[in-house]
Motif scaffolding. Sequence first.
Motif, PDB file in Angstrom:
ATOM      1  N   TYR A  78     -11.285  -9.055   1.770  1.00  0.00           N
ATOM      2  CA  TYR A  78     -12.208  -9.453   0.708  1.00  0.00           C
ATOM      3  C   TYR A  78     -13.645  -9.271   1.162  1.00  0.00           C
ATOM      4  CZ  TYR A  78      -8.299 -11.342  -1.919  1.00  0.00           C
ATOM      5  OH  TYR A  78      -7.131 -11.463  -2.617  1.00  0.00           O
ATOM      6  N   GLY A 126      -5.016  -3.526   0.510  1.00  0.00           N
ATOM      7  CA  GLY A 126      -6.158  -2.601   0.471  1.00  0.00           C
ATOM      8  C   GLY A 126      -7.205  -2.876   1.528  1.00  0.00           C
ATOM      9  N   VAL A 169     -10.031  -0.775  -0.066  1.00  0.00           N
ATOM     10  CA  VAL A 169      -9.830   0.386  -0.926  1.00  0.00           C
ATOM     11  C   VAL A 169      -9.045  -0.080  -2.155  1.00  0.00           C
ATOM     12  CG1 VAL A 169      -9.915   2.105   0.910  1.00  0.00           C
ATOM     13  CG2 VAL A 169      -7.743   1.041   0.326  1.00  0.00           C
ATOM     14  N   ASP A 170      -9.292   0.550  -3.288  1.00  0.00           N
ATOM     15  CA  ASP A 170      -8.596   0.156  -4.510  1.00  0.00           C
ATOM     16  C   ASP A 170      -7.128   0.535  -4.425  1.00  0.00           C
ATOM     17  OD1 ASP A 170     -10.820  -0.909  -5.924  1.00  0.00           O
ATOM     18  OD2 ASP A 170     -11.554   1.154  -6.160  1.00  0.00           O
ATOM     19  N   VAL A 171      -6.281  -0.392  -4.861  1.00  0.00           N
ATOM     20  CA  VAL A 171      -4.847  -0.126  -4.871  1.00  0.00           C
ATOM     21  C   VAL A 171      -4.347  -0.353  -6.294  1.00  0.00           C
ATOM     22  CG1 VAL A 171      -2.605  -0.705  -3.877  1.00  0.00           C
ATOM     23  CG2 VAL A 171      -4.687  -0.921  -2.485  1.00  0.00           C
ATOM     24  N   ARG A 172      -3.963   0.711  -6.958  1.00  0.00           N
ATOM     25  CA  ARG A 172      -3.427   0.582  -8.317  1.00  0.00           C
ATOM     26  C   ARG A 172      -1.914   0.626  -8.263  1.00  0.00           C
ATOM     27  NH1 ARG A 172      -7.931   0.661 -10.895  1.00  0.00           N
ATOM     28  NH2 ARG A 172      -9.596   2.073 -10.287  1.00  0.00           N
ATOM     29  N   CYS A 202       2.245   1.962  -3.330  1.00  0.00           N
ATOM     30  CA  CYS A 202       1.226   2.449  -4.261  1.00  0.00           C
ATOM     31  C   CYS A 202       0.560   3.743  -3.786  1.00  0.00           C
ATOM     32  CB  CYS A 202       0.161   1.380  -4.490  1.00  0.00           C
ATOM     33  SG  CYS A 202       0.851  -0.159  -5.146  1.00  0.00           S
ATOM     34  N   GLU A 230       0.832  -1.206   0.000  1.00  0.00           N
ATOM     35  CA  GLU A 230       0.000   0.000   0.000  1.00  0.00           C
ATOM     36  C   GLU A 230       0.862   1.248   0.000  1.00  0.00           C
ATOM     37  OE1 GLU A 230      -2.248  -1.030   3.441  1.00  0.00           O
ATOM     38  OE2 GLU A 230      -3.302  -2.609   2.346  1.00  0.00           O
ATOM     39  N   ARG A 260     -17.210  -0.346   1.970  1.00  0.00           N
ATOM     40  CA  ARG A 260     -16.523  -1.310   1.111  1.00  0.00           C
ATOM     41  C   ARG A 260     -15.478  -2.046   1.931  1.00  0.00           C
ATOM     42  NH1 ARG A 260     -13.567   0.746  -3.580  1.00  0.00           N
ATOM     43  NH2 ARG A 260     -13.809  -1.352  -4.431  1.00  0.00           N
TER      44      ARG A 260
END
Lengths: 264, 430
Positions: B169, B166, B334-337, B83, B80, B331
């Motif tokens: 699940y 992130g 969190v989105d991790v790109r 990113c 994290e 959620r």
Amino acid sequence: MMALVAEPKRKPKLAVWKFASCDGCQLSLLDCEDELLAVAGAVEIAYFMEASRSVVKGPYDLSLVEGSITTPHDAERIREVRRVSRHLVTIGACATAGGIQALRNFKDVNDFIAMVYAVPQYIDTLVQSTPVSANVPVDYELQGCPINKKQLLEVIGAFLFGRRPVVPPHSVCIECKTRGTVCVMVAHGTPCLGPVTHAGCNALCPAYHRGCYGCYGPKETPNTASLSRWFGGLGMGEDDIARAFRTFNAWTEPFRKESTAHER
Amino acid sequence: MSDSMTIKVDYLARVEGEGGLVVRVRDGRVREVSLNIFEPLRFFEALLRGRRFIEAPDITARICGICPIAYQMSSAQAMEQACGVTVDGQLRAFRRLIYCGEWIESHALHVYLLHAPDFLGYENALQMAKDHGDAFQRGLQLKKVGNEIVAVLGGREIHPVNVRVGGFYRVPAKQELAPLAEKLEWARDAALETVRWVATFPFPDFEQDYEFVALRHPDEYPVNEGRLVSNKGLDIAVGDYDDQFAEEHVRRSNALHSARKGGGAYLVGPLARYSLNFNRLTPAAQEAARSAGLGPVCSNPFKGIIVRSVEILYACEEALRIIEAYEPPERPFVDVRPRAGMGYGCTEAPRGALYHRYRIDEEGVIRDARIVPPTSQNQRTVEEDLRRFVPLHLDLPREELTRRCEQAVRNYDPCISCATHFLKVTVEKE
């Protein structure tokens, strides 16, 4: 199968052996908090270094073996374990399939050593990490990374009474259907190894909204090629398909062939 | 007893993994102490290369079946950071909760099944159970509560499946946690009883001048984050770890030894956490520690069993607090790109600071990995302890001295499976 109880007055001797592994599968035995005393009452725990400093000499009626064979010394030691064991059962993906450390089998191990250790000549290791069955005959293999502790109790009980362990050989898919989990691949397009993976975890990952990652290894006669085509259809690239089959059970024949077919 | 001897333990029992010990004494002086690690190598740092960044938590968990959460947390947080993503709020609290479960499970295993038999003179816990049945059952049930937290939140006790880069699940509904709260209330009392029980054990006088190293956080007892600090002037961000610490490869060991650059041995784990963070413990945990005879700093490694018991109590209280305050997040992650860069993660595994460093490329493929487990950081300190401990007890019969040496090693709850990338006890008699 002959019962372990040869002489009615003597408790069968249980030994637990460790090779290259994380200790998790033998910990499963200590994790049977409610059954541990009952097990200790039914068998003599004769060799279990994680739990006791006292050692009872062999031969042993039942040996549980954790870990894969990765050093010349261990290759000798597993032969000795076989020699002193009436029944030898592998527990977990390392002992049964070579484990995550078998990823070295796909590379040059000398490169691996140099990446981690400053003085490679101190290191004594084999080129491959192999399952126990590649070294000595085994009487039963319990799959899983980690194993299911209820299945472990079933296996110990079965050998105590001289019967075959009841461990369902079907796929994780059947477990999803049994517990009523909606298929993550059909409903959400999440790649899932469930169709080719041996049951035993009670389909844990899909119940937690992720695809199965194959930690129980291949089921009998898995159709890995078909599943890979589905994965391709879901947009997975060749590299990722190869990675999916190349984890904790990478060195099993079906997963090895499939990952190699997608390797570039 | 002769003033020249070698104490040798070929295969240390009641530790995780394979190691041994050798202590050589000549003319009343300790000439050599070595922990030998013959646990076979598994090359995790090498096999991580070429894997996706999101795979690191599941793969590194397999380093250790006793503390997989520690590996999942250190690796997820490192990714994290690489990113540029921060996980906070309820997800952060939820991570702390599952980690409390692992502390309870791992500490209860060590206190009751691995270490208590040393103090009470038994070969193993099952033997101990014949005379101390209530304590044994209490230990098992405490361990079970810890395992249940990990299993409810993570899917299973060993190698849980629910942790991801992130967050998680899946996160549970509030009512799913209610049964855990009930069990934790029992566990809190059992933990207090544990502190009282271990406080009655016999402890040698063995106060040492350690450099304690642990995380420290502005307002929490450290679990998942903080700065790395010591009682001897260290105060750094986790990302500066490599500037301050180095690992060395020695012949007898498949583990790498750690040391402070320009310094020497240091100590991580419960003793260090406690001594650097006493004022971050809950009032009840502080009170329990004082009643057990501990001050705000504990420098006697044999009393690590008391500190672990205090930490079990803390973890039960903290877990209860988190469950009471829990509201499911919108959620589960969190989105991790991915982006090209370095990421550093350090969390407090049951045995101490666990450091991960990764370099990933713009596609999120791991290019380099470095993992430093607590046991390899403590290895040199374990040896120094023995070097000081043995000369004080040369009057003991060899078998008894060997037991005491083993006990001194087990003070650290060494996890050899982790440190191999780690342990063997031999005491030889010349």
